[in-house]
Motif scaffolding. Structure first.
Motif, short mmCIF file in Angstrom:
data_model
loop_
_atom_site.label_atom_id
_atom_site.label_comp_id
_atom_site.label_asym_id
_atom_site.label_seq_id
_atom_site.Cartn_x
_atom_site.Cartn_y
_atom_site.Cartn_z
N GLY A 11 105.05 10.97 43.68
CA GLY A 11 104.13 11.96 43.92
C GLY A 11 103.05 11.64 42.52
O GLY A 11 101.99 11.79 42.40
N SER A 12 103.87 10.84 40.82
CA SER A 12 103.17 11.29 40.05
C SER A 12 102.80 9.75 39.85
O SER A 12 101.96 9.61 38.61
N ARG A 14 101.44 5.84 39.79
CA ARG A 14 100.16 5.83 40.16
C ARG A 14 100.15 3.78 40.04
O ARG A 14 100.80 3.38 38.70
N ASN A 95 95.00 3.06 44.02
CA ASN A 95 95.26 4.26 43.99
C ASN A 95 94.19 5.65 44.57
O ASN A 95 94.15 6.60 43.84
N TYR A 96 94.23 5.64 46.69
CA TYR A 96 93.68 6.59 46.38
C TYR A 96 93.99 7.86 46.49
O TYR A 96 95.12 8.04 46.63
N ARG A 97 93.78 8.82 46.30
CA ARG A 97 94.22 10.52 46.94
C ARG A 97 93.50 10.94 47.67
O ARG A 97 92.25 10.98 47.36
N LYS A 98 94.05 11.40 48.50
CA LYS A 98 93.76 12.32 49.96
C LYS A 98 92.77 13.82 49.20
O LYS A 98 93.18 14.90 48.53
N SER A 99 91.74 13.83 50.26
CA SER A 99 90.80 15.20 49.50
C SER A 99 91.48 16.25 50.17
O SER A 99 92.04 15.98 51.50
N ARG A 100 91.12 17.30 49.58
CA ARG A 100 92.26 18.52 49.45
C ARG A 100 90.90 19.40 50.82
O ARG A 100 91.61 19.87 51.07
#
Length: 400
Positions: A11-12, A14, A95-100
């Motif tokens: 999860g960490s 990148r 490196n896309y992070r899903k929006s919360r």
């Protein structure tokens, strides 16, 4: 416990972004990263011999271009920022992070005519039915393009919402949204003087192409819009529509000279929105055939060196077949070519430049035996004259 720790570690993690143009560009590397095989011969061969002759122009003019003095050749190089931006796009934003935030599917709801675009308060049906042919409105309004062609990245209209993977899946399975999306694509093509011929994405100049191409050649902010349109086509399930449009722009900018100001944008940006390396290679080979001056073409396969002589080494841009070891005579000839003492020229050219020159004039240099000293000296001088310096960035780094 072990699985929990591994989950935290993954999860960490990148993705390490590329730091050079070469790392961003997999066009001339191995074909193993092609998602599917494709027959792109129609892309390469869609220009008739008569059209090619017409596009080639006067051979004397071409020879004059090829013998320009080093001082007259503009210094250019490829943009790392463009290469990195399009690398991220082609690789689905590693490196896309899903929006919360909850996914509101605002792009899909806009295309279903349920909500208007913001901030103008205009619904999609009004745009599709009343804006077609209103070229002044399409030119001067700068808020609609982000809603018509959404991306998974933020544009200049901060009221527009980024696409998400879930929304993309839902969009692609909604017939009404897809129908309106193709109508929006046809609307913009008409604005640019192009007509959509069929459901395969084939295109051709519209009857009013002369007027519209002249406008497009002068109104270069539309090149940013075109980059966005091409990206959005790929996101929403119309990847195959890109190559016909990019090929048309290559033909008009390089062969017919109707869009000369577009040359850099189509090669630096439009081609590299295409995800399949095989299709990019085909388009770039076509471009290299028509680009003038030929020695200044930046987007070809990277040259390779082995030892002191150019050869068929394994790597990006090669076939993967290692050339046989050169004989002592071939080695001697290779050393002569690497210094290139052309008759009376006094020019020193590396074997790296000799290989690049030979590739650009359409020959395959094998073992360094097929290149004469005079040819190497001339072409090496041209390559040195075409050394690329800094150029004003085409500001498509931030999408519209």
């Amino acid at each position: 416990m072990l699985f929990w720790e591994m989950g935290n570690l993954l999860g960490s993690w990148r993705f390490k972004e590329p730091s050079t143009v070469e790392e961003c560009d997999s066009t001339w590397g191995s074909d193993s990263d092609d998602p599917v095989a494709e027959d792109d011969s129609s892309i390469c061969d869609s220009v008739s011999p008569a059209e090619s002759d017409r596009a080639a122009g006067d051979p004397e003019d071409a020879s004059l271009q090829l013998t320009d003095s080093p001082e007259s050749v503009p210094k250019m190089k490829r943009s790392f920022y463009a290469a990195r931006d399009l690398y991220k796009y082609r690789h689905s934003y590693p490196n896309y992070r899903k929006s919360r935030q909850p996914n509101e599917y605002r792009n899909l709801r806009f295309y279903l005519n349920k909500i208007p675009l913001v901030p103008d308060g205009i619904y999609i049906e009004e745009i599709l039915t009343k804006w077609r042919g209103d070229y002044d409105k399409l030119e001067h309004n700068h808020t609609y393009i982000q809603w018509l062609f959404p991306l998974r990245e933020q544009g200049l209209n901060f009221y527009a919402h980024e696409l998400t993977q879930d929304e993309i899946k839902e969009f692609q399975s909604t017939r009404e949204a897809k129908r309106r999306f193709l109508a929006a694509y046809s609307l913009m093509l008409d604005f640019y003087g192009i007509k959509l011929l069929d459901k395969s994405g084939n295109v051709a100049p519209a009857p009013n192409w002369q007027e519209r191409f002249q406008h497009l050649n002068e109104s270069q902010h539309n090149y940013l819009r075109i980059t966005r349109i091409l990206k959005s086509l790929g996101e929403l399930g119309y990847e195959a529509f890109k190559a016909p449009l990019v090929h048309l722009f290559l033909e008009e900018s390089l062969c017919r000279n109707t869009l000369p100001n577009m040359q850099h944008s189509v090669l630096e940006y439009f081609v590299y929105t295409i995800r399949l390396p095989a299709t990019r290679r085909c388009l770039l080979r076509y471009a290299r055939q028509h680009y003038r001056p030929a020695h200044a073409f930046l987007w070809g396969p990277p040259p390779k060196r082995r030892g002191g002589c150019v050869a068929g080494s394994v790597g990006a841009g090669s076939s993967g077949i290692r050339a046989p070891a050169p004989t002592p005579e071939q080695q001697r000839r290779g050393e002569e070519i690497s210094t290139c003492p052309s008759a009376g020229s006094g020019i020193i050219v590396s074997s790296h430049d000799a290989m690049t020159c030979q590739e650009l004039v359409g020959g395959g240099l094998k073992g360094c035996t097929g290149l004469t000293s005079n040819m190497a000296g001339l072409e090496g001088a041209l390559m040195m004259a075409g050394a690329r310096g800094e150029r004003n960035e085409y500001n498509d780094i931030v999408p519209l």
